[in-house]
Design a protein around this motif. Structure first.
Motif, PDB file in Angstrom:
ATOM      1  N   ASP A 157       0.821  -1.220   0.000  1.00 30.44           N
ATOM      2  CA  ASP A 157       0.000   0.000   0.000  1.00 30.44           C
ATOM      3  C   ASP A 157       0.853   1.266   0.000  1.00 30.44           C
ATOM      4  O   ASP A 157       0.560   2.233  -0.703  1.00 30.44           O
ATOM      5  CB  ASP A 157      -0.891   0.019   1.249  1.00 30.44           C
ATOM      6  N   LEU A 192       2.487   1.721  -3.396  1.00 33.66           N
ATOM      7  CA  LEU A 192       1.519   2.196  -4.394  1.00 33.66           C
ATOM      8  C   LEU A 192       1.170   3.672  -4.156  1.00 33.66           C
ATOM      9  O   LEU A 192       1.084   4.465  -5.103  1.00 33.66           O
ATOM     10  CB  LEU A 192       0.245   1.336  -4.358  1.00 33.66           C
ATOM     11  N   SER A 193       0.974   4.048  -2.875  1.00 31.00           N
ATOM     12  CA  SER A 193       0.654   5.453  -2.563  1.00 31.00           C
ATOM     13  C   SER A 193       1.800   6.365  -2.967  1.00 31.00           C
ATOM     14  O   SER A 193       1.577   7.462  -3.491  1.00 31.00           O
ATOM     15  CB  SER A 193       0.384   5.617  -1.065  1.00 31.00           C
ATOM     16  N   LEU A 226       4.036   5.819  -5.328  1.00 27.20           N
ATOM     17  CA  LEU A 226       4.040   5.899  -6.798  1.00 27.20           C
ATOM     18  C   LEU A 226       2.992   6.904  -7.268  1.00 27.20           C
ATOM     19  O   LEU A 226       3.249   7.724  -8.149  1.00 27.20           O
ATOM     20  CB  LEU A 226       3.722   4.526  -7.388  1.00 27.20           C
ATOM     21  N   TYR A 227       1.809   6.827  -6.675  1.00 24.72           N
ATOM     22  CA  TYR A 227       0.700   7.709  -7.054  1.00 24.72           C
ATOM     23  C   TYR A 227       1.073   9.169  -6.803  1.00 24.72           C
ATOM     24  O   TYR A 227       0.861  10.040  -7.641  1.00 24.72           O
ATOM     25  CB  TYR A 227      -0.547   7.309  -6.263  1.00 24.72           C
ATOM     26  N   LYS A 228       1.666   9.431  -5.601  1.00 20.60           N
ATOM     27  CA  LYS A 228       2.036  10.812  -5.258  1.00 20.60           C
ATOM     28  C   LYS A 228       3.166  11.321  -6.134  1.00 20.60           C
ATOM     29  O   LYS A 228       3.186  12.474  -6.554  1.00 20.60           O
ATOM     30  CB  LYS A 228       2.447  10.882  -3.780  1.00 20.60           C
ATOM     31  N   TYR A 268       4.385  10.135  -9.216  1.00 15.64           N
ATOM     32  CA  TYR A 268       4.265  10.156 -10.671  1.00 15.64           C
ATOM     33  C   TYR A 268       2.884  10.567 -11.179  1.00 15.64           C
ATOM     34  O   TYR A 268       2.728  10.823 -12.363  1.00 15.64           O
ATOM     35  CB  TYR A 268       4.629   8.780 -11.247  1.00 15.64           C
ATOM     36  N   GLY A 269       1.885  10.592 -10.296  1.00 15.14           N
ATOM     37  CA  GLY A 269       0.531  10.951 -10.705  1.00 15.14           C
ATOM     38  C   GLY A 269       0.491  12.305 -11.399  1.00 15.14           C
ATOM     39  O   GLY A 269      -0.212  12.498 -12.381  1.00 15.14           O
ATOM     40  N   GLU A 270       1.297  13.249 -10.866  1.00 14.20           N
ATOM     41  CA  GLU A 270       1.309  14.588 -11.466  1.00 14.20           C
ATOM     42  C   GLU A 270       2.613  14.856 -12.190  1.00 14.20           C
ATOM     43  O   GLU A 270       2.925  16.010 -12.498  1.00 14.20           O
ATOM     44  CB  GLU A 270       1.086  15.650 -10.378  1.00 14.20           C
ATOM     45  N   PRO A 300       4.416  12.797 -15.096  1.00 13.56           N
ATOM     46  CA  PRO A 300       4.751  11.691 -16.009  1.00 13.56           C
ATOM     47  C   PRO A 300       6.133  11.834 -16.644  1.00 13.56           C
ATOM     48  O   PRO A 300       6.768  10.843 -16.976  1.00 13.56           O
ATOM     49  CB  PRO A 300       3.656  11.766 -17.074  1.00 13.56           C
ATOM     50  N   MET A 312       8.680  10.202 -14.470  1.00 12.42           N
ATOM     51  CA  MET A 312       8.573   8.740 -14.578  1.00 12.42           C
ATOM     52  C   MET A 312       9.307   8.238 -15.821  1.00 12.42           C
ATOM     53  O   MET A 312      10.025   7.237 -15.779  1.00 12.42           O
ATOM     54  CB  MET A 312       7.095   8.356 -14.633  1.00 12.42           C
ATOM     55  N   ASN A 331      -1.912  21.908 -14.728  1.00  9.10           N
ATOM     56  CA  ASN A 331      -1.302  20.580 -14.580  1.00  9.10           C
ATOM     57  C   ASN A 331      -1.330  19.789 -15.887  1.00  9.10           C
ATOM     58  O   ASN A 331      -0.350  19.144 -16.244  1.00  9.10           O
ATOM     59  CB  ASN A 331      -2.008  19.782 -13.478  1.00  9.10           C
ATOM     60  N   ASN A 335       2.090  18.699 -17.701  1.00  6.60           N
ATOM     61  CA  ASN A 335       2.348  17.275 -17.981  1.00  6.60           C
ATOM     62  C   ASN A 335       2.724  17.073 -19.440  1.00  6.60           C
ATOM     63  O   ASN A 335       3.647  16.322 -19.758  1.00  6.60           O
ATOM     64  CB  ASN A 335       1.104  16.430 -17.671  1.00  6.60           C
TER      65      ASN A 335
END
Lengths: 181, 201
Positions: free
Chosen positions: B4, B7-8, B10-12, B14-16, B18, B21, B129, B133
């Motif tokens: 968890d 995953l969190s 990664l989300y924080k 690379y989510g904003e 790319p 990443m 954003n 991106n």
């Protein structure tokens, strides 16, 4: 002391760069293009773009490398083309596959959604139809693909490069000798 | 570390972002690819040893230069473009309008200016954003094309050609040594004995 001096110099160089850089305001079409690129270009598409542009530049750079003899140059060009084709095909397919897989396995929990489909959904996420979540799926899929590529690089990429190199080399030699086998 | 948390993160991370990443995973990908390609040449029986002496250093140089130039060039291009969006040098019409509306145009291009830290950023957050991106991804892709397809092949060929000359010299010397039996008495040895008679029996 030395670190802050380096940092100040780096900042000054960057500021000088931005001072000479003209302001750029994207029009409607360019804005749309940028936003679509950010949303749609994942590492798989990035690998494909790299591969296609590599085919347009690398073999020519090898071909005009006059520092080596003709035979070695011929093998180098064949190997470069083979490597690009094998690397791009494998890289694109594996990345695309793992990203698709991660999209399948990172859905919101709910009625009728099997547990395996929520395996890679972060607990604190409440909405998945956002750009951020799509980027997260791309990132996760790409990282998983690196693990998969440890195997495919050796099992597919490298043997395919070897096979294609020999095929291309045979063709070139055959053509050069003026006959067919 | 549990799944968890990974995953969190990664989300924080690379989510904003790319573009970041693409740089990170690209670097890791080149390392793996280089290892596989080296093995492919090494195990290819149809490539003669003389050509392997060129191709193996070429691949090794290619790999090292690729990894370094990919990371340095791609991340530099990406960071410069990213900052240019943050300080307003690169913008779309909505961002420019926002800067004009809030009297921030005099700060455009200043490296310590960050649109994201302005008071009313929420007004354009989504649009900003999405635009940033896109610029990040295009810049990362352009940086990787420049590094992988132009800079690396030129540098690796320079490096590998030098390596080939050195390796071929070693091979030629080895062949020469094989031709001469080690106990054969050469003219050079004879002259050496004449010059230094006390050193040998």
């Amino acid at each position: 002391m030395a670190v802050s001096a380096i940092k100040n110099t780096a900042n000054r160089v960057q500021q000088a760069f931005y001072n000479v850089m003209p302001n750029f305001v994207a029009g409607k079409k360019a804005d749309k293009f940028y936003k679509a690129s950010g949303r749609e270009i994942s590492s798989a598409e990035n690998r494909l773009i790299l591969g296609v542009t590599a085919l347009m530049s690398q073999p020519f750079i090898d071909f005009y490398n006059r520092k080596i003899d003709e035979d070695t140059r011929r093998v180098a060009v064949c190997r470069t083309v083979a490597k690009i084709i094998a690397g791009t095909l494998t890289g694109y397919a594996v990345r695309k596959g793992t990203i698709k897989g991660m999209q399948m396995c990172s859905q919101l929990p709910g009625k009728g959604v099997p547990r395996w489909k929520t395996l890679f959904t972060p607990k604190d996420v409440k909405k998945i139809d956002t750009d951020e979540f799509k980027q997260y799926q791309n990132a996760l899929g790409t990282y998983i693909s690196l693990g998969v590529m440890v195997f495919t690089n050796f099992l597919i990429d490298a043997p395919l490069t070897k096979f294609l190199t020999n095929k291309f080399n045979e063709k070139v030699v055959e053509k050069k000798s003026g006959g067919t086998k | 570390m549990n799944l968890d948390k990974v995953l969190s993160n990664l989300y924080k991370n690379y989510g904003e972002n790319p573009g970041k990443m693409l740089v990170h995973t690209g670097t890791a990908g080149w390392i793996l690819s280089c290892a596989a390609q080296l093995m492919a040449i090494w195990t290819n029986d149809k490539i003669p040893p003389e050509q392997k002496t060129f191709l193996i250093p070429q691949e090794l140089g290619d790999g090292l230069i690729n990894i370094l130039s990919f990371y340095i060039l791609t991340s530099s291009v990406k960071n410069l473009s990213s900052k240019a969006v943050l300080n307003g040098k690169i913008a779309n019409k909505a961002i420019r309008k926002y800067l004009e509306k809030h009297n921030l145009t005099d700060k455009i291009g200043k490296i310590d200016f960050n649109i994201k830290k302005t008071e009313n950023f929420g007004d354009i957050k989504e649009d900003f954003n999405a635009f940033k991106n896109g610029v990040d991804v295009i810049a990362s892709t352009a940086g990787s094309i420049l590094s992988c397809n132009i800079v690396t092949p030129i540098l690796r060929n320079e490096y590998a050609a030098k390596q080939q000359v050195a390796a071929n010299n070693v091979l030629a010397q080895k062949k020469e040594n094989e031709k001469t039996p080690y106990n054969r008495f050469t003219m050079k040895d004879y002259q050496s004995i004449l010059r230094h008679p006390g050193m040998r029996i």
